[in-house]
Design a protein around this motif. Sequence first.
Motif, PDB file in Angstrom:
ATOM      1  N   LYS A 121       1.999   7.197  -6.555  1.00  0.00           N
ATOM      2  CA  LYS A 121       1.137   8.375  -6.790  1.00  0.00           C
ATOM      3  C   LYS A 121       1.922   9.664  -6.512  1.00  0.00           C
ATOM      4  O   LYS A 121       1.822  10.635  -7.267  1.00  0.00           O
ATOM      5  CB  LYS A 121      -0.086   8.315  -5.874  1.00  0.00           C
ATOM      6  N   HIS A 122       2.682   9.641  -5.421  1.00  0.00           N
ATOM      7  CA  HIS A 122       3.466  10.819  -5.014  1.00  0.00           C
ATOM      8  C   HIS A 122       4.523  11.164  -6.075  1.00  0.00           C
ATOM      9  O   HIS A 122       4.737  12.329  -6.390  1.00  0.00           O
ATOM     10  CB  HIS A 122       4.119  10.516  -3.666  1.00  0.00           C
ATOM     11  N   MET A 123       5.184  10.128  -6.622  1.00  0.00           N
ATOM     12  CA  MET A 123       6.259  10.338  -7.597  1.00  0.00           C
ATOM     13  C   MET A 123       5.753  10.441  -9.035  1.00  0.00           C
ATOM     14  O   MET A 123       6.491  10.826  -9.927  1.00  0.00           O
ATOM     15  CB  MET A 123       7.270   9.180  -7.513  1.00  0.00           C
ATOM     16  N   ARG A 124       4.495  10.014  -9.252  1.00  0.00           N
ATOM     17  CA  ARG A 124       3.888   9.970 -10.596  1.00  0.00           C
ATOM     18  C   ARG A 124       4.685   9.082 -11.545  1.00  0.00           C
ATOM     19  O   ARG A 124       4.927   9.433 -12.698  1.00  0.00           O
ATOM     20  CB  ARG A 124       3.753  11.389 -11.188  1.00  0.00           C
ATOM     21  N   ARG A 125       5.140   7.950 -11.032  1.00  0.00           N
ATOM     22  CA  ARG A 125       5.827   6.975 -11.882  1.00  0.00           C
ATOM     23  C   ARG A 125       5.765   5.598 -11.220  1.00  0.00           C
ATOM     24  O   ARG A 125       5.537   5.501 -10.014  1.00  0.00           O
ATOM     25  CB  ARG A 125       7.279   7.381 -12.133  1.00  0.00           C
ATOM     26  N   ALA A 126       5.960   4.560 -12.021  1.00  0.00           N
ATOM     27  CA  ALA A 126       5.904   3.184 -11.508  1.00  0.00           C
ATOM     28  C   ALA A 126       7.147   2.865 -10.670  1.00  0.00           C
ATOM     29  O   ALA A 126       8.257   3.181 -11.079  1.00  0.00           O
ATOM     30  CB  ALA A 126       5.796   2.204 -12.672  1.00  0.00           C
ATOM     31  N   ILE A 127       6.927   2.267  -9.484  1.00  0.00           N
ATOM     32  CA  ILE A 127       8.061   1.782  -8.675  1.00  0.00           C
ATOM     33  C   ILE A 127       7.809   0.373  -8.130  1.00  0.00           C
ATOM     34  O   ILE A 127       8.678  -0.217  -7.503  1.00  0.00           O
ATOM     35  CB  ILE A 127       8.388   2.729  -7.492  1.00  0.00           C
ATOM     36  N   MET A 128       6.590  -0.154  -8.331  1.00  0.00           N
ATOM     37  CA  MET A 128       6.195  -1.406  -7.680  1.00  0.00           C
ATOM     38  C   MET A 128       7.111  -2.583  -8.047  1.00  0.00           C
ATOM     39  O   MET A 128       7.482  -3.388  -7.187  1.00  0.00           O
ATOM     40  CB  MET A 128       4.742  -1.739  -8.026  1.00  0.00           C
ATOM     41  N   SER A 129       7.481  -2.680  -9.324  1.00  0.00           N
ATOM     42  CA  SER A 129       8.314  -3.819  -9.745  1.00  0.00           C
ATOM     43  C   SER A 129       9.667  -3.805  -9.044  1.00  0.00           C
ATOM     44  O   SER A 129      10.155  -4.843  -8.595  1.00  0.00           O
ATOM     45  CB  SER A 129       8.506  -3.813 -11.266  1.00  0.00           C
ATOM     46  N   SER A 130      10.293  -2.629  -8.943  1.00  0.00           N
ATOM     47  CA  SER A 130      11.608  -2.584  -8.290  1.00  0.00           C
ATOM     48  C   SER A 130      11.483  -2.835  -6.787  1.00  0.00           C
ATOM     49  O   SER A 130      12.388  -3.406  -6.183  1.00  0.00           O
ATOM     50  CB  SER A 130      12.318  -1.248  -8.558  1.00  0.00           C
ATOM     51  N   CYS A 131      10.345  -2.444  -6.178  1.00  0.00           N
ATOM     52  CA  CYS A 131      10.125  -2.785  -4.759  1.00  0.00           C
ATOM     53  C   CYS A 131      10.112  -4.302  -4.589  1.00  0.00           C
ATOM     54  O   CYS A 131      10.729  -4.839  -3.660  1.00  0.00           O
ATOM     55  CB  CYS A 131       8.806  -2.191  -4.265  1.00  0.00           C
ATOM     56  N   HIS A 132       9.422  -4.994  -5.493  1.00  0.00           N
ATOM     57  CA  HIS A 132       9.380  -6.466  -5.439  1.00  0.00           C
ATOM     58  C   HIS A 132      10.756  -7.060  -5.761  1.00  0.00           C
ATOM     59  O   HIS A 132      11.090  -8.151  -5.270  1.00  0.00           O
ATOM     60  CB  HIS A 132       8.294  -7.002  -6.367  1.00  0.00           C
ATOM     61  N   ALA A 133      11.550  -6.350  -6.552  1.00  0.00           N
ATOM     62  CA  ALA A 133      12.933  -6.798  -6.815  1.00  0.00           C
ATOM     63  C   ALA A 133      13.755  -6.744  -5.529  1.00  0.00           C
ATOM     64  O   ALA A 133      14.556  -7.642  -5.258  1.00  0.00           O
ATOM     65  CB  ALA A 133      13.577  -5.927  -7.893  1.00  0.00           C
ATOM     66  N   PHE A 134      13.550  -5.691  -4.717  1.00  0.00           N
ATOM     67  CA  PHE A 134      14.252  -5.604  -3.434  1.00  0.00           C
ATOM     68  C   PHE A 134      13.817  -6.729  -2.501  1.00  0.00           C
ATOM     69  O   PHE A 134      14.622  -7.257  -1.731  1.00  0.00           O
ATOM     70  CB  PHE A 134      14.020  -4.231  -2.773  1.00  0.00           C
ATOM     71  N   TRP A 135      12.524  -7.108  -2.573  1.00  0.00           N
ATOM     72  CA  TRP A 135      12.041  -8.238  -1.777  1.00  0.00           C
ATOM     73  C   TRP A 135      12.765  -9.526  -2.199  1.00  0.00           C
ATOM     74  O   TRP A 135      13.227 -10.289  -1.352  1.00  0.00           O
ATOM     75  CB  TRP A 135      10.525  -8.385  -1.956  1.00  0.00           C
ATOM     76  N   SER A 136      12.876  -9.745  -3.520  1.00  0.00           N
ATOM     77  CA  SER A 136      13.587 -10.930  -4.039  1.00  0.00           C
ATOM     78  C   SER A 136      15.053 -10.907  -3.600  1.00  0.00           C
ATOM     79  O   SER A 136      15.612 -11.947  -3.228  1.00  0.00           O
ATOM     80  CB  SER A 136      13.525 -10.969  -5.577  1.00  0.00           C
ATOM     81  N   ALA A 193       0.838  -1.206   0.000  1.00  0.00           N
ATOM     82  CA  ALA A 193       0.000   0.000   0.000  1.00  0.00           C
ATOM     83  C   ALA A 193       0.869   1.252   0.000  1.00  0.00           C
ATOM     84  O   ALA A 193       0.557   2.247  -0.669  1.00  0.00           O
ATOM     85  CB  ALA A 193      -0.931  -0.006   1.210  1.00  0.00           C
ATOM     86  N   ASN A 194       1.988   1.209   0.745  1.00  0.00           N
ATOM     87  CA  ASN A 194       2.888   2.360   0.776  1.00  0.00           C
ATOM     88  C   ASN A 194       3.578   2.553  -0.574  1.00  0.00           C
ATOM     89  O   ASN A 194       3.807   3.687  -1.012  1.00  0.00           O
ATOM     90  CB  ASN A 194       3.918   2.217   1.897  1.00  0.00           C
ATOM     91  N   ALA A 195       3.888   1.439  -1.251  1.00  0.00           N
ATOM     92  CA  ALA A 195       4.489   1.530  -2.591  1.00  0.00           C
ATOM     93  C   ALA A 195       3.512   2.186  -3.569  1.00  0.00           C
ATOM     94  O   ALA A 195       3.907   3.008  -4.406  1.00  0.00           O
ATOM     95  CB  ALA A 195       4.897   0.151  -3.090  1.00  0.00           C
ATOM     96  N   VAL A 196       2.212   1.855  -3.448  1.00  0.00           N
ATOM     97  CA  VAL A 196       1.181   2.480  -4.300  1.00  0.00           C
ATOM     98  C   VAL A 196       1.119   3.981  -4.012  1.00  0.00           C
ATOM     99  O   VAL A 196       1.078   4.809  -4.932  1.00  0.00           O
ATOM    100  CB  VAL A 196      -0.201   1.822  -4.069  1.00  0.00           C
ATOM    101  N   ALA A 197       1.132   4.355  -2.714  1.00  0.00           N
ATOM    102  CA  ALA A 197       1.096   5.773  -2.336  1.00  0.00           C
ATOM    103  C   ALA A 197       2.331   6.507  -2.859  1.00  0.00           C
ATOM    104  O   ALA A 197       2.243   7.656  -3.324  1.00  0.00           O
ATOM    105  CB  ALA A 197       1.009   5.898  -0.813  1.00  0.00           C
ATOM    106  N   THR A 198       3.485   5.838  -2.818  1.00  0.00           N
ATOM    107  CA  THR A 198       4.737   6.446  -3.310  1.00  0.00           C
ATOM    108  C   THR A 198       4.697   6.598  -4.833  1.00  0.00           C
ATOM    109  O   THR A 198       5.184   7.596  -5.372  1.00  0.00           O
ATOM    110  CB  THR A 198       5.957   5.605  -2.864  1.00  0.00           C
TER     111      THR A 198
END
Length: 397
Positions: free
Chosen positions: A137-152, A130-135
């Motif tokens: 929106k805040h940045m106006r660009r996709a970041i979700m995939s790289s967040c999941h990359a950090f999880w991996s 949820a925080n990645a989604v909020a971020t």
Amino acid sequence: MSQFDTHKVSHRLASYMTTERLGVSLLFLMNGFMIGAWAPKIPEFASRLGLGEKSLGLMILTFGLGSIIMMPIAGSQIARFGSKAVSRFAAILLTPMLLLLSVANNIWTGAIAIGLFGGLIGAMDVAMNANAVATEKHMRRAIMSSCHAFWSLGGLLGSATGGFMIEWLGGFAHAIVVTLLATLMIGLAWRNVLHDAPHPDEHKDEAPHRLPRSPLPWLIGMVALFCMVPEGAILDWGALYLRNELGASVALSGFAFAGFSFTMAAMRFAGDIIRDRLGAVRTLQICGTIAIAGLLLIGLAPNASVAIAGFALAGIGISNMVPIAFSAAGNLPGMAAGVGLSVVTTMGYSGILLAPSLIGFVAEHTGLGPIFLALSAFLVVVLLLSRLARHADGTHH
């Protein structure tokens, strides 16, 4: 390189990793690291409590049930307090869990510890997504995939170092080191996580503790589920398939999940750029097609080398499908991000937790090759539902 070029590169790096993006990326890294560090502890945990295979299976199921119970609760709390508060609270409670698992000395304390561990992993998972989604929106660009990359990456660090540390230092000392490293990650993330407390009037018609009536989160949940069932199958059955059905050596059979994980992590770091360029729907369709080709190659492979190439191809395909589903879930119209995400994460992770045991039952009668072929049909359904991914573009377009 000219001064202008240098300035452009530094500006790009700054926009790539804002403080908010760093904060949420560290949450993903810590969560993945905790799960990765737990994996090599499982044999020691089982022998300490005297668990056979069936009893250990029930313990691992307790981990899954803890996650599935806590995910919707986390979703309702995010709708009330915001994802920053919930993710930080869950992370603090999660940090000492490996110590608790290391001192459990009977089946009951073991079951409580593993249930709590699974529950807090799940709660933090919903909150950090949820925080990645909020971020986004805040940045106006996709970041979700790289967040999941950090999880991996966290999972890789935890699992790769865990076995050596347990062997050299012992189980409890390993848990202390993991706890200290997790505390460091949370400390670095603490001030940087994006503040997103909901406005008092926001979603006032919505009861955060109730399940959503709209079919959209359930359909996107089906997308996540059908993407994560093949991932769970590869994780739990890939090595066995190479070993038993394609005659691979023990060392070579490890390359099933290694090949899949490597391409998945690499593509997740590239996924946001691809999604910003092509849009979420087109990215999901291309990824789905590549993943189907990978699963077909695995199922029809005449030898281990071809199957490993199939696992690597499947990793490329599946890598960015779940992050897109999560972004879409966090951006559904008229719905708090935590509520949509709790439905989608619960449905998605139940695929990884529950499907592998069903696969084992069916595989006894059919072998694993036909199962990998059949799993490609799940991704055909994802392609049919791919238009739902347009909600993910609401984050930055």
